[in-house]
Design an enzyme around this catalytic site. Structure first.
Site, PDB file in Angstrom:
ATOM      1  NE  ARG A 124      -9.631 -16.801  -0.747  1.00 62.98           N
ATOM      2  CZ  ARG A 124      -9.752 -16.434  -2.014  1.00 62.98           C
ATOM      3  NH1 ARG A 124      -9.846 -17.358  -2.959  1.00 62.98           N
ATOM      4  NH2 ARG A 124      -9.790 -15.163  -2.342  1.00 62.98           N
ATOM      5  CE1 TYR A 125      -8.934 -18.861   4.409  1.00 59.89           C
ATOM      6  CE2 TYR A 125     -10.193 -16.853   4.068  1.00 59.89           C
ATOM      7  CZ  TYR A 125      -8.977 -17.499   4.146  1.00 59.89           C
ATOM      8  OH  TYR A 125      -7.808 -16.804   3.967  1.00 59.89           O
ATOM      9  NE  ARG A 128     -12.150 -16.908   8.088  1.00 63.36           N
ATOM     10  CZ  ARG A 128     -11.431 -18.022   7.976  1.00 63.36           C
ATOM     11  NH1 ARG A 128     -12.011 -19.209   8.031  1.00 63.36           N
ATOM     12  NH2 ARG A 128     -10.128 -17.944   7.772  1.00 63.36           N
ATOM     13  CB  CYS A 137     -13.288   3.770  -1.113  1.00 67.17           C
ATOM     14  SG  CYS A 137     -13.185   1.979  -1.106  1.00 67.17           S
ATOM     15  CB  CYS A 141      -5.705   2.322  -1.441  1.00 69.10           C
ATOM     16  SG  CYS A 141      -6.568   2.633   0.103  1.00 69.10           S
ATOM     17  CB  CYS A 144      -7.557  -0.783  -4.628  1.00 72.59           C
ATOM     18  SG  CYS A 144      -9.121  -1.642  -4.331  1.00 72.59           S
ATOM     19  NE  ARG A 146     -12.239  -7.620  -2.826  1.00 71.93           N
ATOM     20  CZ  ARG A 146     -12.098  -7.412  -1.528  1.00 71.93           C
ATOM     21  NH1 ARG A 146     -12.496  -6.289  -0.979  1.00 71.93           N
ATOM     22  NH2 ARG A 146     -11.556  -8.345  -0.780  1.00 71.93           N
ATOM     23  CG  ASP A 305      -3.318  -8.978  -2.448  1.00 74.60           C
ATOM     24  OD1 ASP A 305      -2.713  -9.878  -1.829  1.00 74.60           O
ATOM     25  OD2 ASP A 305      -4.442  -8.549  -2.110  1.00 74.60           O
ATOM     26  CG  ASP A 342      -5.427 -13.157   0.167  1.00 71.57           C
ATOM     27  OD1 ASP A 342      -5.726 -14.365   0.008  1.00 71.57           O
ATOM     28  OD2 ASP A 342      -6.243 -12.298   0.525  1.00 71.57           O
ATOM     29  CE  LYS A 349      -7.228 -12.040   4.633  1.00 67.68           C
ATOM     30  NZ  LYS A 349      -8.453 -12.647   4.067  1.00 67.68           N
TER      31      LYS A 349
END
Ligand SMILES: *Cc1c(COP(=O)(O)O)cnc(C)c1O
Length: 400
Positions: A124-125, A128, A137, A141, A144, A146, A305, A342, A349
């Site tokens: 995206r950037y 990076r 995981c 969570c 999440c 994703r 999000d 985000d 961000k």
């Protein structure tokens, strides 16, 4: 001490007694493989340990096709069984509200899928990339970002194209920073991670590598001396952990973080602002203070999000701004994270700050400090030509 602060939120690092497992489980407690094998991941496992509400029971049944439930014994032991609103419980036990998608919610709230030049690599950037190594995981969570692909039970699957991803990184010289995430990269074996890091380190333009992981919190037993010795070979390497509530910083987590810090790995923390978990200044302050004591610098506080089924866990943006106002100036600058959103759909961000710049007039600005007092800060004055001439004369006088 703040009277609204529950007693277990202060500076104490508590190693909670394993109240939910038979006594002989203690023989295996520090074995991370035992922790992984004994995760709470079925309704019967969960119901055998906690008195579930109807909302939770339905939530677990619905989660099977969205985002799996899985909770390590270590993390499960932090749940207060007397408190149905326990902030640890809220993060990992599914609730019925997850089944409703509010109109503003999305499966892919940050538009990652449309920014993947190769499956598994989000670019995206300009300088990076986010490299998704796994969809698994140690625990899941409920908010999440994703969840569309993480845990492997939803409609979408992560299919990282390893060779194509490495080739993309090798042939894209403006990428200088690679963030390894998923899923949780520290679930991979030491050997597998070592191979990935070695391959990345062989790329000359990659200066900086970081790993995003919640393993130090969910499964601190995984942070073995061998893992730290391996990671240490790949410096400069940073790790961003994910902690939301001070109770997560147990003795075991503090020791695990200490081992990483001793390996020379700078540690940052990313928190998500969650309703009923950490949506107060008192909880956030206790959290950031304990993080500093664990040698972890608070990095980002995320506005949650717009993930499908998250409305019961989200707050308003104003609540996040109020938390930052309650921290900035009131505690160490090192303890204050940057609050970010985000950008929905893929904006990256975006920093969100309380407004301390009250007015900009020609020649000066009006500022507000943490106590609400006002200050003027003027622009630089141009030097008057007469003063300049005078100083030239004075300098000449000195040299004759
Ligand atoms: C968060 C993120 C990064 C890293 O952002 P920083 O602000 O440098 O921490 C990189 N790529 C993607 C897609 C991200 O979501």
């Amino acid at each position: 001490m703040d009277p609204t602060l529950p007693s277990d939120l202060d500076s104490a690092f508590i190693s909670h007694a394993p109240g939910y497992w038979p006594r002989d489980a203690m023989n295996h407690w520090s074995d991370y493989k035992w922790q992984l094998r004994n995760r709470v991941d079925t309704l019967s496992d969960l119901a055998a340990r906690l008195q579930l509400t109807d909302e939770e029971r339905a939530g677990v049944l619905l989660a099977g096709h969205k985002l799996a439930m899985s909770i390590t014994p270590h993390f499960f032991n932090l749940i207060d069984r007397e408190d149905p609103a326990c902030p640890i419980r809220r993060q990992v036990v599914p609730r019925i509200e997850e089944g409703w998608n509010a109109p503003e919610e999305r499966a892919d709230p940050c538009g990652e899928d449309s920014h993947m030049p190769v499956p598994g690599l989000v670019h995206r950037y300009p300088d990076r990339v986010l490299f998704l190594l796994t969809d698994h995981c140690a625990s899941y969570c409920r908010y999440c970002t994703r969840s569309r692909m993480v845990s492997g039970v939803g409609e979408q699957h992560l299919e990282t194209q390893w060779e194509a991803a490495f080739r993309y990184l090798e042939t894209t010289p403006h990428v200088r920073d690679v963030l390894l995430s998923g899923g949780d990269p520290l679930l991979f074996s030491d050997e597998r991670l070592d191979k990935i890091l070695t391959r990345l380190r062989a790329i000359p333009h990659i200066q900086f590598i970081r790993i995003g992981s919640r393993i130090p919190i969910f499964l601190p037993q995984r942070i073995t001396p061998d893992l730290c010795a391996m990671l240490k070979k790949h410096h400069p390497l940073f790790i961003s952990i994910h902690t939301n509530h001070p109770r997560e910083l147990t003795l075991e987590a503090r020791d695990a973080l200490g081992r990483l810090a001793d390996a020379g790995i700078p540690l940052g923390n990313q928190s998500v602002l969650l309703r009923g978990v950490n949506d107060s200044v008192a909880v956030q302050k206790a959290l950031v203070h304990k993080l500093l004591m664990c040698r972890v610098r608070p990095y980002y506080l995320y506005q949650c999000d717009l993930i499908n089924g998250s409305s019961h866990l989200r707050t308003s943006v104003a609540e996040g701004v109020a938390i930052i106002e309650g921290l900035r100036g009131h505690t160490s600058g090192y303890a204050v994270p940057q609050f970010v959103i985000d950008g929905p759909g893929g904006g990256g961000k975006i920093p969100i700050n309380p407004n301390y710049l009250i007015d900009t007039a020609p020649g000066s600005v009006t500022l507000r400090n943490f106590e609400g007092k006002f200050f003027e800060y003027p622009d630089p004055s141009p030097m008057p030509p007469a003063e300049l001439a005078l100083l030239h004369d004075k300098a000449l006088g000195r040299c004759s």
